[in-house]
Design an enzyme around this catalytic site. Sequence first.
Site, PDB file in Angstrom:
ATOM      1  CG  ASP A 259      -5.528  -7.218   3.770  1.00 37.13           C
ATOM      2  OD1 ASP A 259      -6.768  -6.917   3.776  1.00 37.13           O
ATOM      3  OD2 ASP A 259      -4.925  -7.814   2.643  1.00 37.13           O
TER       4      ASP A 259
ATOM      5  CE  LYS B 265      -6.518 -10.432   2.286  1.00 36.00           C
ATOM      6  NZ  LYS B 265      -5.501 -10.172   1.537  1.00 36.00           N
TER       7      LYS B 265
ATOM      8  CD  GLU C 230      -2.795  -1.059   0.131  1.00 34.82           C
ATOM      9  OE1 GLU C 230      -3.304  -0.193  -0.284  1.00 34.82           O
ATOM     10  OE2 GLU C 230      -3.466  -2.321  -0.210  1.00 34.82           O
TER      11      GLU C 230
END
Length: 185
Positions: A47, A51, A36
């Site tokens: 992240d 998930k 990012e």
Amino acid sequence: IAGSFSGTLGFVMSELEQGGKFSEIVARAKSLRYTEPDPRDDLSGIDVARKALILARGLGIRMEMTDVNLEPLYPMSMSGLSVSEFLEALSSLDEDLEKKVQAAKQAGNVLRYAAVIENSQIKVGLTEVSADSPLGRLRGADNLIEFHTAFYRSAPLVLQGAGAGVELTSAGVISDLIELAFARS
């Protein structure tokens, strides 16, 4: 379930295994546009944790993000730095990560940034795994997930595929937009 759910962190771990310096690897990943714009968004592991939480909930495990044991790849003291200051400060982590890589190697293992969902708990962070395991053989920016079940005890069911890059992200966005367009019809 165990896996590497971030192509960016998979790339970083593979490069560390090859003897690269953490700070230089992150800079290279940023230049390749794997990270990012602020690499902390990747290196925090948030992240990966999201998930893993989605998978855990899919298994019927009731938990929230606050229940996830999350270990970022940098100390929280670096959170308040600007992006450029953060990138400069990463070199202070090079030696410690090199020692961890070497310790794992001496034991016949490798380091992976992984999520493990087991016994209704989620742990996300730096994990030492056998170099011969599917997760241990993972290279580059692929994602990989191992399913250990009653039927897959000795050899897990493994799914692997591309996990980072501009093309992959763009394809995902286009797919989501098409799905939204048809959902409104």
